[in-house]
Design a protein around this motif. Sequence first.
Motif, short mmCIF file in Angstrom:
data_model
loop_
_atom_site.label_atom_id
_atom_site.label_comp_id
_atom_site.label_asym_id
_atom_site.label_seq_id
_atom_site.Cartn_x
_atom_site.Cartn_y
_atom_site.Cartn_z
N ALA A 40 0.80 -0.79 0.33
CA ALA A 40 0.39 -0.02 -0.23
C ALA A 40 0.64 1.37 0.17
O ALA A 40 1.86 1.12 0.25
N ILE A 41 0.78 2.28 -1.06
CA ILE A 41 1.43 4.08 -0.40
C ILE A 41 -0.19 5.01 -0.94
O ILE A 41 -0.97 5.00 -1.59
N PRO A 42 -0.16 5.84 -0.06
CA PRO A 42 -0.40 6.50 0.96
C PRO A 42 -0.33 8.25 0.02
O PRO A 42 0.24 8.56 -0.14
N ILE A 43 -1.53 8.91 -1.09
CA ILE A 43 -1.35 9.59 -1.28
C ILE A 43 -2.07 11.37 -0.56
O ILE A 43 -3.83 10.43 -0.45
N LYS A 44 -1.86 12.27 -0.93
CA LYS A 44 -2.54 13.06 -0.79
C LYS A 44 -2.37 14.18 -1.32
O LYS A 44 -1.67 13.96 -2.27
N SER A 45 -3.27 15.43 -1.89
CA SER A 45 -3.50 16.18 -2.56
C SER A 45 -3.02 17.21 -1.89
O SER A 45 -2.38 17.11 -1.06
N GLU A 46 -2.89 18.79 -2.45
CA GLU A 46 -2.22 19.90 -1.92
C GLU A 46 -2.96 20.36 -0.70
O GLU A 46 -4.46 20.38 -1.37
N GLU A 47 -2.88 20.76 0.04
CA GLU A 47 -3.03 21.27 0.58
C GLU A 47 -4.26 20.54 1.59
O GLU A 47 -4.76 20.85 2.35
N TYR A 48 -3.83 19.03 1.37
CA TYR A 48 -4.23 18.59 2.44
C TYR A 48 -3.48 18.41 4.19
O TYR A 48 -2.70 19.03 4.71
N VAL A 64 -6.09 17.98 -9.56
CA VAL A 64 -7.54 17.74 -10.53
C VAL A 64 -8.55 18.69 -9.26
O VAL A 64 -9.56 19.85 -9.74
N GLN A 65 -9.03 17.69 -8.62
CA GLN A 65 -10.28 17.27 -8.13
C GLN A 65 -10.22 18.06 -7.11
O GLN A 65 -11.36 18.95 -6.96
N TRP A 66 -9.37 18.16 -6.64
CA TRP A 66 -9.98 19.57 -4.63
C TRP A 66 -8.98 20.77 -5.80
O TRP A 66 -10.65 21.83 -5.01
N ASP A 67 -9.01 21.38 -6.25
CA ASP A 67 -9.34 21.85 -7.45
C ASP A 67 -10.86 22.54 -7.82
O ASP A 67 -11.49 23.45 -7.41
#
Length: 244
Positions: free
Chosen positions: A34-42, A115-118
């Motif tokens: 498993a690898i965690p990922i996150k958007s900017e400003e998380y 992109v989705q966070w934007d």
Amino acid sequence: MDYTDEQANEIEALESIYCGELEVLETAPYHKFAIPIKSEEYESDTDNGLACRLEFTYTAKYPDEPLIVTIEEEENFEDGDVEKLMEHLDQQMNENLGTVMVFTLVSAAQEWLNVQWDNVKLNREESAARKLKEEEEAERKRFEGTKVTVETFITWRDKFNEETGYNKRKELAEKEGKKLTGRELFMTDKSLDQSDLKFLDDGDSVKVDESLFQNLDDLDLDDDDEDDDPDFNPANGSYFVPDP
């Protein structure tokens, strides 16, 4: 192709790239990690940013066939986001068959989150601006006078006269032959009504402040005293003074 060797080499490279983040969950019959990922400003435990955990499981003939990918522990995702991200990853796998692709998949998922966070931020800003505009409009209407036309002004005037008892006083005065005061004359002279109403003919809006009419009964506007004084000469505006 030695699939086992290809997979082992990729795991080693991934552990170097995602040092401290990659978590090996199983090694047999195939590696699962498993690898965690996150958007900017998380920010954890807030509604800022998006995050999830990607779980990968090798298959017997990976990378010549897709590996198994699942999305877990998603944070601040909207309805349908998991399906959209999974569709995006499926497309990436089909485009990269024949080469090891976990790093490519993680990077594609990371970019998708950004992109989705934007889009989420834009929707929030538009919603906030729309709400502010609605609140300002509601506040403006609170201080906006009643807009009337000729017809609605006449209806309001008749209702006002009835509620204040003016109609009854006028009828009683007419029966008793009482001379109307200046104010009463103004209120009953239809030609004087038109002096105000003519401004409405062009469709302009007029604001009526009913509070201005509430205390008219307290005003002494009767200017007929001089006309009733037998010693007053209206011709020259003087009073007759008898000889001593």
